[in-house]
Scaffold this active site. Sequence first.
Site, short mmCIF file in Angstrom:
data_model
loop_
_atom_site.label_atom_id
_atom_site.label_comp_id
_atom_site.label_asym_id
_atom_site.label_seq_id
_atom_site.Cartn_x
_atom_site.Cartn_y
_atom_site.Cartn_z
CB CYS A 98 -0.93 0.02 1.21
SG CYS A 98 -1.69 -1.55 1.61
CG HIS A 148 -2.36 4.33 5.53
ND1 HIS A 148 -1.91 4.24 4.23
CD2 HIS A 148 -2.76 3.08 5.90
CE1 HIS A 148 -2.03 2.98 3.82
NE2 HIS A 148 -2.54 2.26 4.82
CG HIS A 190 -6.44 1.07 0.30
ND1 HIS A 190 -5.33 1.56 -0.35
CD2 HIS A 190 -5.96 0.41 1.40
CE1 HIS A 190 -4.25 1.22 0.31
NE2 HIS A 190 -4.61 0.53 1.38
CB SER A 196 22.55 47.85 -52.32
OG SER A 196 23.16 49.09 -51.97
#
Length: 718
Positions: A181, A317, A355, A627
């Site tokens: 995870c 978390h 998750h 020129s």
Amino acid sequence: MSGFDDQNESCIAVIGMAGRFPGAEDVAQFWKNLCSGTESIVFFSDEELRAEGYDDELLSRPECVKARGLLEDIERFDAEFFGYSRREAEVMDPQQRIFLESAWTALEDAGYTPEGCPGPVGVFAGSSMNTYFLGFANDPELRKSAGDFLLGVGSEKDFLPTRVSFKLDLKGPSVSIQTACSTSLVAVHAAVQSLLNGECDMALAGGVSAGVPQKSIHLYQRGGIASPDGHCRAFDASAEGTVGGSGVGIVVLKRLDEAIADRDQIYAVIRGSAVNNDGADKIGFTAPSIEGQRAVIQEALEVAGVEPEDLAYVEAHGTGTPLGDPIEVAALKDVWGDAPADSCGLGSVKTNIGHLDAAAGVAGLIKTVLAVRHGQVPPSLHFERPNPKIDFANSPFYVNTRLRSWEASEQPRCAGVSSFGIGGTNAHVIVAEGPQPTVDAPSRPNQLLLLSARSSEALDRMSVALGDHLDRHDETSLADAAYTLQVGRRPMRFRRTVVCGSRREAVAALRSPDLARVTTSVDEGAVREVAFLFPGQGAQFVGMGQALYQHEDLFRQEIDRCAEILRPVLGMDLRHVLYPTSGDSEEATQRLTQTQISQPALFAVEYALAKLWIAWGVRPIAMMGHSIGEYVAACLAGVFSLEDGLLLVADRGRLMQAQPSGAMLTLALPEDQVLPLLGDDLDLAAVNGPARCVVSGPESAVEGLEQRLKEREGLSWK
């Protein structure tokens, strides 16, 4: 907490991001969903799940939870764009396809093409288990036609970052990270360390999770990680677990001092990060550890050089499990100590999208980066009553349940992001508000937007999408957008240019192409060569290149350089003739008719314009001049220096000015018809073509010839 000046060398800038999340095809929609408190979990009908192969017996079980965070269209992949055959793309894990596309998008968001990056670019990433492979691993016909090697290369996790490095030609470290995870936040930490150690100059970091089938179930087990009803209620009394989801997230990182010097967009700054493992000090392999989490958060704070009270928010978390949430808050309390009550908000993106497994950490990081950038903290969902095992009342923490304004202060906004993996690998990152961009210098009045694509249909979609973006984001600098499109996009076959002076003009032209402003072409691959042609005297006028002098630094610098070299020679400032004030324009016009002034003026303007074109990448293979233009071409070709060229031209003009006045007349006649017309006072000055000659002489004689030719019927003249 200090500002940035004393920590630039150890800070890492987030200069680009890309992501696809449940309910969001891109980062902008993701942020919009977060701010509105949208839960993007999808609940499936039995009919949908039967179509995926689930039987009625399983679907009828009370513990069967029919919910998940989905990624739409994971089967879609532009194989041709990345040079894959149909069969290669078919057997490749969708996670690798999605991650590759997102890596391209992330670099574009940072304003870079793979070949335009300043140095080695690293890739640090990981993915979830490949379940796509299970669907055809036992298909003998497919294995026979594709071959086991191709199946293995398309399926193995190890090849996720190296596939990106190969396809985008990125030559920095390319490392597969797998810590369950916490994978994607550990990948970010590894990228940060690689940048600080000088192993790469930019880095892509993130993760992806996309299980197959997308429409799937989980079986609730009391005390487990999975939610009984498909909702994640982080830190709530009724929390019993999380729900799975699919997604991908990538951040583009660069050392802060270099990002500032290169004027990159800076979403936010990573001030510090840390990674550790719980070891055996916990009740089981899959269980969390207070000590492990406390230690990694403390280390990240120390690396960042900040105190806990400097953080106003922590993206936790936050899995919503009865065991995990109390342990996480307990670890945070150990670090924060006696900080004031309600001084730090907590939230969990898992309450919005589920998750995301290997992509969970980077999803939380992207949320937090956007929060510190925009000065808003999105709500964490489904929190009503605190988990009785969490003593919020005697802690600095509160669960943020509404969209909260995060006011700026003397110190940059600062937050923490946690990600903890099954198996005990923990990561924590300290994110702070990025330095304010410098005020842009005045830009040119009109901008050139460049777009290119692999097909005309894609070009049309891109045009509309850019128009919609400019319409929605009035804070976008049109000059910045034009620059990024010119240098930060790879040129492709189908191309479009749009000239516009404002966002409104750009939006209108992109949505409904106006031929006066929009040009569309197809690059057939032929090498286009350019020659520079420089005119001679007679083309001069007051105000030559005035808009360029006002808006283009290089052009102005070259004119200024020429004017300063000529000042002692001419006894005047050439700029006063070229760009006079309104009251002096008539005098300037008269002076510019004088050869001793007009020739140096033409030289300076032609030289500065050529240098500007060359700086823009338009390099001539040949140069020609007439020129005074011959002298400009010779100077640019290195025949003589600019100083010598200007002095030569100034002397030439002075000597010509000293001659008796005269005039020239261009005739659309061949040489043999011109010679009998000359008489004693006129000369054949030039033969420019079979029927194009120039006659010169005293003004009265030239005017007389011109009058005679007008009176002669049947002769062509000019």
